[in-house]
Motif scaffolding. Structure first.
Motif, PDB file in Angstrom:
ATOM      1  N   GLU A 131       0.819  -1.203   0.000  1.00 56.14           N
ATOM      2  CA  GLU A 131       0.000   0.000   0.000  1.00 56.14           C
ATOM      3  C   GLU A 131       0.863   1.267   0.000  1.00 56.14           C
ATOM      4  O   GLU A 131       0.507   2.275  -0.628  1.00 56.14           O
ATOM      5  N   GLN A 132       1.978   1.233   0.719  1.00 51.45           N
ATOM      6  CA  GLN A 132       2.854   2.407   0.753  1.00 51.45           C
ATOM      7  C   GLN A 132       3.395   2.724  -0.648  1.00 51.45           C
ATOM      8  O   GLN A 132       3.494   3.882  -1.047  1.00 51.45           O
ATOM      9  N   GLU A 133       3.741   1.673  -1.391  1.00 53.86           N
ATOM     10  CA  GLU A 133       4.247   1.880  -2.748  1.00 53.86           C
ATOM     11  C   GLU A 133       3.160   2.405  -3.673  1.00 53.86           C
ATOM     12  O   GLU A 133       3.408   3.286  -4.510  1.00 53.86           O
ATOM     13  N   ALA A 134       1.948   1.889  -3.524  1.00 55.07           N
ATOM     14  CA  ALA A 134       0.838   2.371  -4.340  1.00 55.07           C
ATOM     15  C   ALA A 134       0.495   3.815  -3.997  1.00 55.07           C
ATOM     16  O   ALA A 134       0.216   4.632  -4.887  1.00 55.07           O
TER      17      ALA A 134
ATOM     18  N   VAL B  36      -2.566  14.139  -4.361  1.00 62.85           N
ATOM     19  CA  VAL B  36      -3.657  14.111  -3.372  1.00 62.85           C
ATOM     20  C   VAL B  36      -3.471  15.120  -2.255  1.00 62.85           C
ATOM     21  O   VAL B  36      -4.283  15.194  -1.341  1.00 62.85           O
ATOM     22  N   GLY B  37      -2.405  15.883  -2.306  1.00 62.29           N
ATOM     23  CA  GLY B  37      -2.193  16.928  -1.312  1.00 62.29           C
ATOM     24  C   GLY B  37      -1.978  16.369   0.083  1.00 62.29           C
ATOM     25  O   GLY B  37      -1.162  15.461   0.291  1.00 62.29           O
ATOM     26  N   SER B  38      -2.735  16.863   1.045  1.00 69.05           N
ATOM     27  CA  SER B  38      -2.555  16.469   2.446  1.00 69.05           C
ATOM     28  C   SER B  38      -3.396  15.279   2.845  1.00 69.05           C
ATOM     29  O   SER B  38      -3.462  14.925   4.030  1.00 69.05           O
ATOM     30  N   MET B  39      -4.054  14.637   1.901  1.00 65.84           N
ATOM     31  CA  MET B  39      -4.911  13.494   2.222  1.00 65.84           C
ATOM     32  C   MET B  39      -4.076  12.333   2.758  1.00 65.84           C
ATOM     33  O   MET B  39      -2.997  12.031   2.253  1.00 65.84           O
ATOM     34  N   LYS B  40      -4.594  11.666   3.803  1.00 63.64           N
ATOM     35  CA  LYS B  40      -3.907  10.534   4.393  1.00 63.64           C
ATOM     36  C   LYS B  40      -4.172   9.267   3.586  1.00 63.64           C
ATOM     37  O   LYS B  40      -5.190   9.147   2.897  1.00 63.64           O
ATOM     38  N   MET B  41      -3.264   8.298   3.727  1.00 68.82           N
ATOM     39  CA  MET B  41      -3.414   7.052   2.986  1.00 68.82           C
ATOM     40  C   MET B  41      -4.669   6.302   3.416  1.00 68.82           C
ATOM     41  O   MET B  41      -5.325   5.651   2.611  1.00 68.82           O
ATOM     42  N   SER B  42      -5.025   6.390   4.712  1.00 66.20           N
ATOM     43  CA  SER B  42      -6.207   5.688   5.212  1.00 66.20           C
ATOM     44  C   SER B  42      -7.497   6.267   4.665  1.00 66.20           C
ATOM     45  O   SER B  42      -8.540   5.601   4.651  1.00 66.20           O
ATOM     46  N   ASP B  43      -7.455   7.527   4.199  1.00 66.21           N
ATOM     47  CA  ASP B  43      -8.658   8.166   3.668  1.00 66.21           C
ATOM     48  C   ASP B  43      -8.844   7.912   2.174  1.00 66.21           C
ATOM     49  O   ASP B  43      -9.870   8.309   1.614  1.00 66.21           O
ATOM     50  N   LEU B  44      -7.880   7.279   1.553  1.00 69.94           N
ATOM     51  CA  LEU B  44      -7.935   7.067   0.104  1.00 69.94           C
ATOM     52  C   LEU B  44      -8.040   5.568  -0.190  1.00 69.94           C
ATOM     53  O   LEU B  44      -7.090   4.816   0.014  1.00 69.94           O
ATOM     54  N   PRO B  45      -9.180   5.099  -0.657  1.00 68.92           N
ATOM     55  CA  PRO B  45      -9.357   3.659  -0.921  1.00 68.92           C
ATOM     56  C   PRO B  45      -8.682   3.239  -2.222  1.00 68.92           C
ATOM     57  O   PRO B  45      -9.325   3.121  -3.275  1.00 68.92           O
ATOM     58  N   LEU B  46      -7.389   3.017  -2.138  1.00 67.16           N
ATOM     59  CA  LEU B  46      -6.656   2.599  -3.339  1.00 67.16           C
ATOM     60  C   LEU B  46      -6.961   1.151  -3.669  1.00 67.16           C
ATOM     61  O   LEU B  46      -7.182   0.320  -2.772  1.00 67.16           O
ATOM     62  N   PRO B  47      -6.970   0.794  -4.942  1.00 66.91           N
ATOM     63  CA  PRO B  47      -7.189  -0.610  -5.305  1.00 66.91           C
ATOM     64  C   PRO B  47      -5.995  -1.472  -4.910  1.00 66.91           C
ATOM     65  O   PRO B  47      -4.861  -0.996  -4.839  1.00 66.91           O
TER      66      PRO B  47
END
Length: 281
Positions: free
Chosen positions: A90-93, A101-112
């Motif tokens: 997930e960190q690599e994605a 995505v600016g200041s958006m956190k990784m937990s707030d973004l549902p990456l595939p």
């Protein structure tokens, strides 16, 4: 005494003809080196385009996404001729989209969930995963198609430059031979009267041209080796798996091309002389 001008011709130091051959040889070797390097790059791109598949699980619910991803990995492991499967962390994605995505956190973004597959047949992957929901299969190397075509175009241009340089070498040798014939025409006529054949006289003149061509080709080869080695070292500093080295086979090809250029110059000069004498009344 009649042959003294020709003997002086034999003893002359390499001049402008040798420098022209050096320039033509340098251009030809650089173009050939570029073509050889691009061949390796083209093969690498083609292999990546045909053997690299990306599977994405597009699902907003994290737990359901993980279950589908595990099912995908299980089915991919059972496929024949699969070289490797790798779940993209997930960190690599997130690092791929972080600049956008600016200041958006990784937990707030549902990456595939993304899974890289190497070696398996694309159609076999489609069949194996067709019943799983929210799964997308794409050829990860599909976007490399334009790059592959660009590499092939550059290789064709490099080959064209190399052939043009070789043709220019032959033309320069022919002009040099005819200039020597015009300059030493009276002496050559005397030698003909004394019984010298056209082939004997052509070897006398082309011997000087061949030696000058050899000096020019050696200079061109040395400069080409320096330039190619310097550029290769700079490319190697880039890292990222970029390799511009020619290898022993590539260096051997360049040396043989320089030697062939000398032979081409000698043959072109001899052919020009013999053709001129045959046309003479």
């Amino acid at each position: 005494m009649a042959a003294s001008p020709l003997l002086r011709l034999q003893r002359q130091r390499p001049g402008s003809f040798a420098m022209l051959i050096a320039a033509a040889c340098l251009l030809m070797l650089l173009a050939a080196a570029l073509a050889l390097s691009l061949r390796a790059a083209g093969n690498a791109v083609a292999q990546a385009a045909h053997a690299h598949v990306l599977v994405q699980v597009v699902e907003a619910d994290a737990s359901r996404r993980e279950r589908i991803a595990d099912a995908v990995l299980a089915r991919l492991d059972r496929l024949p001729r699969t070289v490797s499967t790798r779940r993209v962390p997930e960190q690599e994605a997130f690092a791929l989209v972080d600049p956008y995505v600016g200041s958006m956190k990784m937990s707030d973004l549902p990456l595939p969930a993304m899974i890289e597959v190497r070696g398996a047949d694309r159609s076999a992957i489609d069949v194996a995963l067709q019943r799983l929901p929210h799964v997308q299969v794409t050829a990860a190397g599909a976007e490399l198609g334009p790059l592959s075509r660009l590499i092939e175009s550059l290789r064709a241009i490099a080959f064209g430059v190399a052939l043009t340089s070789a043709a220019a070498t032959g033309l320069i040798a022919m002009l040099s031979a005819r200039a020597a014939l015009a300059r030493e025409g009276a002496t050559i006529d005397i030698l003909h009267t004394l019984g010298a054949t056209d082939r004997q006289l052509s070897r006398l003149v082309t011997g000087k041209i061949a030696r000058d061509a050899g000096v020019g080709a050696a200079v061109g080869l040395i400069v080409a080796i320096f330039v190619i080695a310097t550029v290769g070292a700079r490319v190697a500093e880039l890292g990222a798996g970029v390799d511009a080295s020619l290898g022993m086979g590539g260096w051997t090809i360049l040396a043989l091309l320089a030697l062939a250029l000398v032979g081409l110059a000698a043959l072109a000069a001899q052919g020009a002389l013999l053709m001129t004498w045959r046309r003479a009344p």
